[in-house]
Write a protein that holds these residues in place. Structure first.
Motif, short mmCIF file in Angstrom:
data_model
loop_
_atom_site.label_atom_id
_atom_site.label_comp_id
_atom_site.label_asym_id
_atom_site.label_seq_id
_atom_site.Cartn_x
_atom_site.Cartn_y
_atom_site.Cartn_z
N THR A 44 -6.45 44.18 -26.05
CA THR A 44 -7.36 44.76 -26.97
C THR A 44 -8.71 44.47 -26.94
OG1 THR A 44 -5.69 45.21 -28.32
CG2 THR A 44 -7.89 45.33 -29.49
N LEU A 45 -8.89 43.01 -26.89
CA LEU A 45 -10.27 42.27 -26.65
C LEU A 45 -10.84 42.57 -25.66
CD1 LEU A 45 -9.43 38.65 -28.40
CD2 LEU A 45 -10.72 40.78 -29.57
N VAL A 46 -10.18 42.63 -24.40
CA VAL A 46 -11.01 42.83 -23.11
C VAL A 46 -11.24 44.38 -23.04
CG1 VAL A 46 -10.58 43.21 -20.73
CG2 VAL A 46 -9.76 41.12 -21.87
N ALA A 47 -10.22 45.24 -23.62
CA ALA A 47 -10.62 46.57 -23.85
C ALA A 47 -11.98 46.79 -24.46
CB ALA A 47 -9.51 47.24 -24.41
N SER A 48 -12.28 46.10 -25.42
CA SER A 48 -13.24 46.23 -26.48
C SER A 48 -14.41 45.71 -25.70
CB SER A 48 -13.04 45.25 -27.62
OG SER A 48 -12.01 45.57 -28.56
N PRO A 54 -12.37 53.32 -28.61
CA PRO A 54 -13.28 53.79 -29.72
C PRO A 54 -13.60 52.70 -30.45
CG PRO A 54 -10.82 54.24 -30.12
CD PRO A 54 -10.92 53.55 -28.88
N SER A 55 -14.82 53.21 -31.18
CA SER A 55 -15.67 52.38 -31.93
C SER A 55 -14.79 51.76 -33.15
CB SER A 55 -16.99 52.81 -32.61
OG SER A 55 -16.66 53.98 -33.18
N LEU A 56 -13.97 52.54 -33.61
CA LEU A 56 -13.11 52.06 -34.81
C LEU A 56 -12.46 51.02 -34.42
CD1 LEU A 56 -12.34 52.98 -37.77
CD2 LEU A 56 -10.56 54.34 -36.86
N LEU A 57 -11.77 50.95 -33.10
CA LEU A 57 -10.92 49.70 -32.82
C LEU A 57 -11.52 48.58 -32.09
CD1 LEU A 57 -7.95 51.68 -31.40
CD2 LEU A 57 -8.04 50.82 -33.91
N ALA A 58 -12.81 48.88 -31.55
CA ALA A 58 -13.25 47.77 -30.71
C ALA A 58 -13.61 46.83 -31.61
CB ALA A 58 -14.38 48.63 -29.81
N TYR A 59 -13.55 45.53 -31.43
CA TYR A 59 -13.76 44.23 -32.13
C TYR A 59 -13.37 44.42 -33.56
CZ TYR A 59 -16.02 43.05 -27.75
OH TYR A 59 -16.61 42.45 -26.61
N ALA A 180 -13.81 31.94 -22.43
CA ALA A 180 -13.05 33.36 -22.77
C ALA A 180 -13.87 34.30 -23.76
CB ALA A 180 -11.65 33.37 -23.17
N ALA A 181 -14.15 33.37 -24.98
CA ALA A 181 -14.77 34.12 -26.07
C ALA A 181 -16.14 34.54 -25.63
CB ALA A 181 -15.13 33.05 -27.00
N VAL A 182 -16.99 33.90 -24.65
CA VAL A 182 -18.19 34.28 -23.99
C VAL A 182 -17.87 35.66 -23.11
CG1 VAL A 182 -20.00 33.79 -22.51
CG2 VAL A 182 -19.32 32.19 -24.26
N ALA A 183 -17.06 35.53 -22.34
CA ALA A 183 -16.64 36.83 -21.53
C ALA A 183 -16.39 37.98 -22.29
CB ALA A 183 -15.28 36.33 -20.77
N ILE A 184 -15.75 37.74 -23.53
CA ILE A 184 -15.32 39.19 -24.21
C ILE A 184 -16.57 39.44 -25.24
CG2 ILE A 184 -13.02 38.84 -23.96
CD1 ILE A 184 -12.69 37.88 -26.74
N GLY A 185 -17.70 38.52 -25.32
CA GLY A 185 -18.71 38.85 -26.04
C GLY A 185 -18.68 38.45 -27.64
N TRP A 247 -5.93 33.14 -24.93
CA TRP A 247 -7.11 32.70 -24.22
C TRP A 247 -6.94 32.41 -22.62
CZ3 TRP A 247 -11.09 34.37 -26.96
CH2 TRP A 247 -10.72 34.50 -28.40
N GLY A 248 -5.66 32.26 -22.18
CA GLY A 248 -5.55 31.97 -20.71
C GLY A 248 -5.57 33.34 -20.11
N THR A 249 -4.78 34.20 -20.80
CA THR A 249 -4.74 35.45 -20.25
C THR A 249 -6.20 36.18 -19.84
OG1 THR A 249 -2.76 36.15 -20.99
CG2 THR A 249 -4.02 38.00 -20.22
N ILE A 250 -7.04 35.94 -20.96
CA ILE A 250 -8.58 36.57 -20.70
C ILE A 250 -9.18 35.55 -19.68
CG2 ILE A 250 -10.62 36.77 -22.06
CD1 ILE A 250 -9.09 37.21 -24.84
N ASN A 251 -8.87 34.35 -19.58
CA ASN A 251 -9.75 33.56 -18.70
C ASN A 251 -8.99 34.14 -17.19
OD1 ASN A 251 -11.60 31.78 -19.70
ND2 ASN A 251 -9.79 30.74 -20.94
N VAL A 252 -8.05 34.40 -16.99
CA VAL A 252 -7.55 34.88 -15.83
C VAL A 252 -7.98 36.54 -15.41
CG1 VAL A 252 -5.49 35.88 -14.48
CG2 VAL A 252 -5.35 33.68 -15.82
N LEU A 253 -8.10 37.12 -16.33
CA LEU A 253 -8.75 38.53 -16.37
C LEU A 253 -10.03 38.69 -15.81
CD1 LEU A 253 -7.03 40.36 -19.16
CD2 LEU A 253 -6.24 40.70 -16.79
#
Length: 287
Positions: A44-48, A54-59, A180-185, A247-253
């Motif tokens: 969900t976070l990477v998709a955001s 959609p804006s309702l779900l993003a972040y 990871a937090a920086v990568a997803i904004g 966070w490990g998954t986000i870093n890998v992606l």
């Protein structure tokens, strides 16, 4: 006197019943909490971040806070029997400190370096830092501290070993989290640093804040009673499992391989606790 004793006894029994039910709830849903939630959260976070929702779900801050609270539940429920008045007071002090140093950091760029929140992680205190900040930060310190105690074994009795090792574990947590937090904004450093956008000054800040947090946590609990609880409660470290998976998954992606390697090191630490193996996965699966 008898009525007063009955009232006290009734209160103790009620707390025991609530504690037992909470433990059953976590135990029955271990796989969902520790694996499904972080996996869904990472997607969900990477998709955001990539503009795929959609804006309702993003972040969506409510989803972020709900997911975080659920993943924290094994740690909170696991430690509840060991949170007496001293621990409660110390955690209150740590909560105030968490807000204070974050506000100082946002306003002065010290001690972490210049950074800003780029999305709202729920309601913001003074319009500057997330109101739920203690829910994000304090469990990370507790997880690092508990894993340190378990991995060190008898060496954890030595304060000059225990405290530095726990501080190093807290900083290692941020070596996984911040890239990871920086990568997803979630937030951004200005200018971006050399470690996947994170500056060295941020980790100097984490050494400072981590030192204070670890010392407060070390004062808050009876260490022997805490270790006994960790040994008896099989799910108390599941929040750290969720952290590593999310966070490990986000870093890998995002190809943050050094950060992903640190997450892998936490996996090795968890394996050393002798509670995370194929048998645990089998027993934790629904049904």
């Amino acid at each position: 006197m008898d009525n007063r004793f009955s009232t006290v006894r009734g209160g103790i029994d009620s707390r025991a019943i609530v504690q037992r039910r909470l433990e059953e709830l976590v135990r029955e849903n271990r796989f969902t909490i520790a694996v499904i939630f972080p996996f869904v959260g990472a997607v969900t976070l990477v998709a955001s971040a990539e503009g795929l929702l959609p804006s309702l779900l993003a972040y969506n801050p409510l989803l972020i806070l709900f997911g975080t609270a659920v993943m924290r539940s094994p740690l909170i429920v696991g430690l509840l029997p060991r949170i007496g008045w001293l621990a409660l007071g110390c955690l209150g002090v740590l909560t105030a400190y968490t807000y204070a140093i974050e506000v100082v950091g946002v306003r002065t760029d010290w001690p972490y370096g210049a950074f800003e929140y780029t999305i709202q992680l729920g309601p913001m205190l003074f319009g500057e830092v997330p109101l739920a900040l203690p829910l994000f930060f304090i469990p990370l310190v507790l997880n690092a501290y508990l894993l340190t105690l378990v991995v060190l074994g008898p060496w954890s009795d030595r304060v000059l070993v225990r405290i530095p090792a726990a501080i190093a574990a807290v900083v290692a947590v941020d070596l996984v989290l911040d890239p990871a937090a920086v990568a997803i904004g979630f937030w951004a450093f200005v200018p971006p640093g050399v470690y996947y956008g994170v500056p060295v000054s941020n980790y100097v800040g984490w050494v400072i804040s981590g030192t204070v947090a670890v010392v407060v946590v070390d004062l808050a609990f009876d260490r022997e009673a805490l270790l006994e609880r960790v040994r008896d409660c099989e799910f108390v470290l599941d929040d750290l499992v969720s952290f590593v998976l999310l966070w490990g998954t986000i870093n890998v992606l995002y190809g943050n391989w050094a950060a992903a390697a640190v997450a892998g090191a936490f996996c090795l630490g968890l394996f050393r606790t002798d509670r995370y193996d194929l048998e645990m996965v089998r027993t934790a699966l629904p049904g």
